[in-house]
Enzyme design. Structure first.
Site, PDB file in Angstrom:
ATOM      1  N   SER A  62       0.792  -1.236   0.000  1.00  0.00           N
ATOM      2  CA  SER A  62       0.000   0.000   0.000  1.00  0.00           C
ATOM      3  C   SER A  62       0.819   1.280   0.000  1.00  0.00           C
ATOM      4  O   SER A  62       0.241   2.369  -0.041  1.00  0.00           O
ATOM      5  CB  SER A  62      -0.949   0.012   1.211  1.00  0.00           C
ATOM      6  OG  SER A  62      -2.023  -0.874   0.992  1.00  0.00           O
ATOM      7  N   LYS A  65      -0.072   3.782  -2.611  1.00  0.00           N
ATOM      8  CA  LYS A  65      -1.090   4.823  -2.475  1.00  0.00           C
ATOM      9  C   LYS A  65      -0.488   6.221  -2.358  1.00  0.00           C
ATOM     10  O   LYS A  65      -1.202   7.218  -2.498  1.00  0.00           O
ATOM     11  CB  LYS A  65      -1.997   4.500  -1.298  1.00  0.00           C
ATOM     12  CG  LYS A  65      -2.829   3.233  -1.541  1.00  0.00           C
ATOM     13  CD  LYS A  65      -3.637   2.825  -0.325  1.00  0.00           C
ATOM     14  CE  LYS A  65      -4.517   1.621  -0.678  1.00  0.00           C
ATOM     15  NZ  LYS A  65      -4.277   0.453   0.153  1.00  0.00           N
ATOM     16  N   SER A 117      -5.952   3.345   4.510  1.00  0.00           N
ATOM     17  CA  SER A 117      -5.418   2.521   3.423  1.00  0.00           C
ATOM     18  C   SER A 117      -6.500   1.682   2.758  1.00  0.00           C
ATOM     19  O   SER A 117      -6.273   0.527   2.390  1.00  0.00           O
ATOM     20  CB  SER A 117      -4.291   1.609   3.934  1.00  0.00           C
ATOM     21  OG  SER A 117      -3.475   1.171   2.877  1.00  0.00           O
TER      22      SER A 117
END
Length: 383
Positions: A62, A65, A117
């Site tokens: 993640s 992101k 997230s």
């Protein structure tokens, strides 16, 4: 008696070893890191202060992101209304859990993306801005290339494992340098909690920042955690004080149940950066003359524009900076302001760090017949 002997030994150590040697012993290069790859970067100039397999391509979970958020901030309208598609609503955990047809402000989804997230928020953002997840990921990859991230490929907007989804610690640190220049990005990642509302139904969602580093290290300002089965635990961290901005990246820093490894690795990296490095100002123009002679020019000399001072974080116990100037003894007309006339090379421990241009600061035209006639006329009439 033992107490006095100990004090005597410490005193001898102080006099026998210079300060920088004692300092180096007190804050050694990070070792024993759990991460498969790691980096510590000076966020003000992108210089690598420490690296371990920092250019090895790895999945990044993640931490992806960071790019999703930055791309949305740079290319989207924060007041846009984003509608969840069936694909977004079916994204796996961790997710917001909104149904297909739910609508949110783009600005709100960026908090869901970075604080919690949420994978479905990433898909919704990607489809809204790119038309499809695939097109959005291609656009993100191209944007990363423009930042200098040449070993990065995005195939998902949320970081879920995929064969062609990877980056390096180096690229991720470079990307974070760019992201931290965006004030909205900085504001989002530092928020401890945030509440958003679905537009049509009004359902509220309270978001909590999952970045424990924010409250556990002085000066911490972010940035993003990550985990997948393929990537392991990952974290991109940033610490900012009055005199420095440090960015760290750890990829593959353990697997369950070792959730704390990424924090331990990050603390080691940041401690190394805070304790070992000092800001050193290096004058780049010390060997550059203010002017150079011009051959065949309507002026005999031309002013020179040299680069100014550069401030770097240096490990003063182990690193020495030096400058080498390279330029011609004279210039040949015509010369235009801004023309390159030489370079200054800054080296650290004998290795080239960066090369800076030396340029002309004025125009000098070539001697021609008209100029010669004017000179002769002036001499004839005015002596």
């Amino acid at each position: 008696m033992k107490k006095y002997i100990t004090l005597l030994c410490l005193s001898l150590l102080f006099f026998l070893y210079p300060y920088h040697t004692i300092k180096s012993l007190a804050a050694e290069t990070p070792s024993g890191l759990y991460a498969k790859a790691a980096i510590l970067m000076d966020g003000s100039n992108q210089r690598v202060l420490f690296g371990k397999e920092e250019k090895t391509e790895l999945p990044m979970a993640s931490t992806t992101k960071i790019m999703t958020c930055l791309y949305a901030l740079e290319h989207g309208n924060l007041s846009d209304i984003v509608t969840f598609s069936d694909r977004a609503a079916s994204a796996p955990k961790v997710h917001l859990g909104a149904r297909a047809g739910s609508q949110f402000l783009l600005s709100d989804l960026l908090y869901a993306l970075m604080l919690e997230s949420y994978n479905d928020a990433a898909v919704a953002i990607a489809e809204h801005l790119g038309g499809s997840v695939e097109a959005f990921c291609q656009a993100m990859t191209e944007e990363a290339r423009s930042y200098g991230c040449y070993q990065t490929s995005f195939e998902t907007p949320n970081g879920l494992d995929s064969d062609n989804h990877y980056t390096t610690c180096y690229d991720l640190a470079i990307l974070t340098c760019h992201a931290l220049q965006n004030k909205d990005f900085r504001s989002i990642i530092r928020e401890p909690s945030y509440t958003i509302k679905e537009i049509t139904g009004g359902q509220a969602y309270t978001l909590h920042n999952k970045d424990a580093f924010l409250t556990s290290y002085p000066g911490a300002i972010g940035v993003k955690t990550g985990f997948t089965g393929k990537a392991g635990y990952c974290f991109v961290g940033a610490v900012e004080t009055a005199d420095r901005l440090l960015i760290s990246v750890v990829l593959g820093s353990g697997w369950p149940p070792n959730r704390s490894y990424k924090w331990q690795d990050t603390r080691k990296l940041m401690d190394y950066g805070m304790e070992n490095f000092e800001n050193v100002t290096i004058p780049l123009d010390s060997d550059i003359p203010g002017q150079l002679p011009v051959l065949h020019g309507q002026a005999q000399i031309c002013d020179i524009r040299a680069p100014g001072d550069v401030t770097l974080l240096l490990n003063t116990g182990e690193e020495t900076a030096s400058c080498t100037a390279d330029f011609s003894a004279s210039l040949s007309a015509p010369v235009r302001s801004g023309d390159p006339v030489g370079t200054v090379t800054l080296s650290i421990n004998g290795e080239t760090y960066r090369t800076y241009p030396v340029t002309a600061a004025a125009d000098v035209a070539h001697i021609d017949y008209r100029w010669c006639l004017k000179r002769l006329a002036r001499k004839y009439f005015y002596g």
